[in-house]
Design an enzyme around this catalytic site. Structure first.
Site, short mmCIF file in Angstrom:
data_model
loop_
_atom_site.label_atom_id
_atom_site.label_comp_id
_atom_site.label_asym_id
_atom_site.label_seq_id
_atom_site.Cartn_x
_atom_site.Cartn_y
_atom_site.Cartn_z
N SER A 89 0.85 -1.19 0.00
CA SER A 89 0.00 0.00 0.00
C SER A 89 0.88 1.24 0.00
O SER A 89 2.10 1.15 0.14
CB SER A 89 -0.91 0.00 1.22
N LYS A 90 0.23 2.37 -0.12
CA LYS A 90 0.95 3.64 -0.16
C LYS A 90 1.87 3.81 1.04
O LYS A 90 2.88 4.50 0.96
CB LYS A 90 -0.06 4.79 -0.15
N ARG A 91 1.48 3.19 2.15
CA ARG A 91 2.27 3.36 3.37
C ARG A 91 3.63 2.68 3.29
O ARG A 91 4.57 3.14 3.90
CB ARG A 91 1.50 2.83 4.59
N ASN A 92 3.71 1.60 2.52
CA ASN A 92 5.01 0.92 2.51
C ASN A 92 5.69 0.91 1.14
O ASN A 92 6.62 0.14 0.92
CB ASN A 92 4.89 -0.51 3.09
#
Ligand code: GLU
Length: 478
Positions: free
Chosen positions: A247-250
């Site tokens: 996801s955008k977070r990782n």
């Protein structure tokens, strides 16, 4: 039966590379089997969908060359199907299910359900709340907001043969009476996807295995409508380097980010295709090879972990090899990146001459635009450190001498230029070191560049001579 497959993105801002992998497999299979690839935008969640998101997804699909084969024609192009325009279709089918007692209106409010959930959690923190069927047998029709729920069977099982995961059987007792339509009349994913996959005559659905749990519900719906379900192929997940959901977070998950980094479409596709598919040890494929080689027999179940470095290596390899990225394509791909540097209309012939000298080293199109920059500015931008170090008053007469020397060279090729320079350096009692770096800075504005004589050949005689003259003036000024 003609193969028909689809990509059904929910437009929530960008095209996720995990979806691109599923779409790539879909597209490749359609191409190799003469099938049709349908694009359906699942935009029934009005809060999360926007026209800009849709545009971003379509742009990226086109950039990747994963074009769809049908849809309403708008301006000579196929538009996708939009679920938001098909509300009447979903409503009609839902009404049919209610009439046939395969679905029912549920008047339980969110507050009531939340209270029940909390009461259950208080009694048993580990328990999983399922809808208790409060409205299942209700016969009145109060004038209150309602959702529509599917009347799930309570015994037996729902089975299907997945092209990748094999036979999958789910006990119907595991199914609660899932919601088909919200109080505002918008359909939920399982309902809309099932109706559309049927009406759009989809024969094979390929999607991430994160949807495998939805498939039994969809099959129950096909059965309720009396329709033949399509085949399914669920694909292993693309996980982050740490094994989490990507996801955008990782990490960088949008196609746009890779586009902006200066990867080419085939660079992106060559990395994504390996998540679930391989063909021997081959690392890089042309689009035509992928179409020829792709088959479900070689799709495996194992999730893959994302590796930024590997991705960059694959993208570089793709860009570097003339057999994979032709000179003409390279020029076309790098132009927008030159434009970002203010070089709007580069001389095409010069660009085509210059690319072979930079493609061995430039890992991305961003790097390539940087490396090519000096060819297109008269005079080239001068690196301040290089100027101070090499364009000194002591170097000025050498640069002037070089200009005069090269003016007399008639065959403007690396070897005669080098031979002329060597003879001149020896005759003048100088060393190569005295003149090579000042000449490089004069010609490129930089202290690192492709080989000097290659640069001169690419630039051509008039540009090279005028750059040497210009730099000798700067050097005189110290
Ligand atoms: N709109 C769904 C998604 O983006 C589609 C899933 C499917 O392919 O059925 O996840």
């Amino acid at each position: 039966m003609t193969l028909r497959m689809r990509f059904a993105p929910s437009p929530s801002g960008y095209l996720h590379i995990g979806n691109v992998r599923s779409t790539l497999f879909t597209w490749l299979w359609c191409k190799s089997q003469g099938g049709k690839f349908v694009l359906r935008v699942e935009d029934t969640d009005q809060e999360r969908s926007s026209i800009d998101s849709v545009r971003a997804v379509l742009d990226d699909l086109k950039w990747l060359g994963l074009e769809w084969d049908e849809g309403p024609e708008v301006g000579g192009q196929f538009a996708p199907y939009f679920q938001s325009e098909r509300k009447a279709v979903y409503r009609e089918h839902t009404t049919q299910l209610i009439r046939e007692r395969k679905a029912y209106r549920c008047y339980c409010t969110k507050e009531e359900l939340d209270a029940q959930r909390e009461a259950l959690k208080a009694a048993n923190p580990k328990a999983n709340f399922v809808y208790p069927g409060t409205c299942r047998n209700r016969t009145d029709e109060p004038d209150l907001p309602f959702v529509v729920r599917f009347r799930s069977p309570t015994s037996g099982s729902t089975d299907f043969n997945d092209r990748v995961f094999g036979h999958i059987s789910t006990p119907n007792s595991a199914q609660q009476d899932f919601v088909l339509m919200r109080t505002d009349g918008y359909p939920l994913y399982n309902l809309a996807a099932t109706i559309d996959d049927h009406l759009m005559e989809i024969t094979l659905v390929a999607r991430g295995r994160d949807h495998i749990g939805n498939t039994p519900q969809q099959i129950l719906l096909y059965e309720a409508f009396g329709w033949q379900p399509p085949e399914f192929a669920h694909l292993p997940m693309m996980l982050s380097a740490k094994g989490e959901k990507l996801s955008k977070r990782n990490g960088s998950v949008s196609v746009k980010e890779y586009r902006d980094k200066g990867f080419t479409p085939m660079g992106v596709l060559n990395y994504l295709v390996r998540f679930g598919w391989s063909s021997g040890d081959q690392e890089i494929f042309s689009r035509e090879q992928l179409i020829e080689l792709f088959s479900w027999d070689h799709v495996n179940k194992g999730d893959g972990k994302f590796d930024d470095k590997k991705f960059a290596d694959v993208a570089f390899e793709q860009l570097k090899q003339p057999s994979l990225t032709s000179l003409a394509d390279y020029a076309a791909w790098v132009k927008p990146f030159l434009a970002l540097r203010g070089i709007e209309n580069p001389d095409d012939a010069l660009l085509l001459r210059a690319i072979p000298g930079v493609r061995e080293r430039a890992r991305t199109l961003v790097d390539a635009a940087h490396d090519l920059d000096f060819y297109f500015r008269e005079p080239p931008e001068l690196d301040e450190k290089a100027r101070q170090k090499f364009l000194t008053p002591a170097a000025a007469p050498h640069l002037q001498g070089l200009r005069t020397l090269f003016e007399s060279v008639s065959t403007w090729q690396p070897e005669p230029l080098e031979a002329a320079l060597k003879a001149w350096v020896e005759g003048a009692g100088l060393t190569m070191k005295d003149v090579a770096q000042p000449a490089r800075v004069a010609l490129t504005g930089r202290s690192a560049s492709p080989p000097l004589f290659e640069v001169m050949t690419v630039l051509g005689k008039p540009r090279s001579l005028s750059r040497l003259a210009h730099a000798s003036e700067i050097a005189q000024g110290g």
